[in-house]
Enzyme design. Structure first.
Site, short mmCIF file in Angstrom:
data_model
loop_
_atom_site.label_atom_id
_atom_site.label_comp_id
_atom_site.label_asym_id
_atom_site.label_seq_id
_atom_site.Cartn_x
_atom_site.Cartn_y
_atom_site.Cartn_z
N CYS A 182 -2.69 -2.57 6.43
CA CYS A 182 -2.88 -1.30 7.02
C CYS A 182 -4.36 -1.13 7.73
O CYS A 182 -4.52 -0.29 8.45
CB CYS A 182 -2.78 0.03 6.05
SG CYS A 182 -3.38 -0.21 4.50
N CYS B 24 0.81 -1.22 -0.10
CA CYS B 24 0.10 -0.04 0.08
C CYS B 24 0.92 1.28 -0.11
O CYS B 24 1.88 1.52 0.76
CB CYS B 24 -1.00 -0.14 1.45
SG CYS B 24 -1.37 1.30 1.91
N GLU B 25 0.59 2.41 -1.00
CA GLU B 25 1.46 3.28 -1.01
C GLU B 25 1.13 4.35 -0.01
O GLU B 25 1.89 5.32 0.18
CB GLU B 25 1.40 3.95 -2.31
CG GLU B 25 0.28 4.68 -2.96
CD GLU B 25 0.39 5.17 -4.23
OE1 GLU B 25 1.19 4.80 -5.10
OE2 GLU B 25 -0.75 5.99 -4.50
N HIS B 26 0.20 4.00 0.88
CA HIS B 26 -0.33 5.25 1.76
C HIS B 26 0.44 4.86 3.24
O HIS B 26 0.60 5.57 3.76
CB HIS B 26 -1.48 5.36 1.82
CG HIS B 26 -2.28 5.67 0.53
ND1 HIS B 26 -3.43 4.86 0.00
CD2 HIS B 26 -2.27 6.77 -0.34
CE1 HIS B 26 -3.68 5.47 -1.09
NE2 HIS B 26 -3.12 6.56 -1.33
N HIS B 27 0.60 3.66 3.34
CA HIS B 27 1.09 3.14 4.61
C HIS B 27 2.50 2.31 4.46
O HIS B 27 3.07 2.04 5.33
CB HIS B 27 0.29 2.29 5.53
CG HIS B 27 -1.20 3.14 5.97
ND1 HIS B 27 -2.20 3.10 4.87
CD2 HIS B 27 -1.27 4.01 6.71
CE1 HIS B 27 -3.07 3.86 5.48
NE2 HIS B 27 -2.69 4.37 6.57
N GLN C 143 -4.96 -0.57 -4.82
CA GLN C 143 -5.48 -1.63 -5.41
C GLN C 143 -6.12 -1.38 -7.02
O GLN C 143 -5.97 -2.23 -7.62
CB GLN C 143 -6.21 -2.30 -4.62
CG GLN C 143 -6.80 -3.77 -5.03
CD GLN C 143 -7.39 -4.58 -3.95
OE1 GLN C 143 -7.23 -4.44 -2.77
NE2 GLN C 143 -8.77 -5.21 -4.59
N HIS D 96 -5.61 -6.09 3.14
CA HIS D 96 -4.68 -4.59 3.32
C HIS D 96 -4.04 -4.70 4.78
O HIS D 96 -5.06 -4.59 5.45
CB HIS D 96 -5.28 -3.25 2.85
CG HIS D 96 -5.47 -3.07 1.40
ND1 HIS D 96 -4.86 -2.06 0.65
CD2 HIS D 96 -6.32 -3.90 0.47
CE1 HIS D 96 -5.72 -2.26 -0.58
NE2 HIS D 96 -6.15 -3.40 -0.70
#
Ligand SMILES: [Zn+2]
Length: 223
Positions: A182, A111-114, A152, A180
């Site tokens: 996260c 996940c590119e956010h976490h 995703q 995910h």
């Protein structure tokens, strides 16, 4: 927190992707993998140092180098276009005109956010327009795009777009069902939930074709 930081926090917390393309800088590959590993090694050292870890401990000594190599060569190795699977195709000599489904392709992404893992399964289908690909090619395409900081929805679209390009057809579909970490291991800590995304192109926009695909991916494969 400044206004733009708050906005970016909101985007990340809600797992909203901002484009179909992986946001890469123009100079992303101006330095070599080895130079990247050296730089990231120092960054990881910094993070661990700031957290108060004693990097002289034998167990931690190798961690910065190990993490840097893993980022560049493994889990984010699909950022580099040089690693894209070759787009070789074969003639559809059996004139097989029905859909071909490759299901249960393992997805390991991040996940590119976490920067936490996304783990799941992808199911990919196409209807040949005269060309076919080797079966493992679909696994390789999934793996290539998964090995990036990802969202995703974007991963699903990138797989479909690449297969459309390689097979020279619009008739491609992809469904991904993934957990995910996260969401599962932090934040709301819901270990049961998973995220399903789907991208249907060409003939798969037709309800019957889509249903046929969805029926196939529910088949239980027994050996
Ligand atoms: Zn996340």
């Amino acid at each position: 927190m400044c206004k733009s930081d708050a906005l970016h926090d909101e985007i990340g917390n809600n797992h909203i992707g901002t484009s179909d393309y992986t946001p890469l800088k123009a100079n992303a590959f101006d330095i070599s993998d080895d130079e990247k590993i050296e730089l990231i090694k120092k960054d990881v050292e910094n993070i661990l140092n700031t957290l108060g870890m004693d990097l002289t401990d034998d167990s931690l000594k190798g961690t910065p180098n190990r993490v840097a190599k893993m980022f560049v060569k493994e889990i984010f190795g699909g950022l580099n276009p040089a690693k894209k699977p070759s787009s070789s195709t074969f003639d559809n000599k059996y004139k097989y005109g029905e859909m071909l489904v490759e299901k249960n392709i393992v997805v390991y992404s991040t996940c590119e956010h976490h920067l936490l893992p996304i783990v799941g399964r992808a199911h990919v289908a196409y209807i040949s327009n005269g060309k076919v690909v080797g079966l493992s090619k679909m696994n390789r395409i999934v793996d290539y795009y998964a090995k990036r900081p990802q969202v995703q929805e974007r991963l699903t679209i990138q797989i479909v777009e690449e297969l459309k390009r390689v097979l020279n057809t619009q008739d491609v579909a992809c469904v991904i069902d993934a957990k995910h970490l996260c969401v599962n291991s932090r934040g709301i800590r819901d270990i049961e939930s998973s995220t399903v995304t789907a991208e249907y192109s060409g003939a798969f926009k037709n309800e019957n074709t889509r249903k046929e695909f969805l029926n196939y991916i529910q088949l239980e494969t027994k050996f």
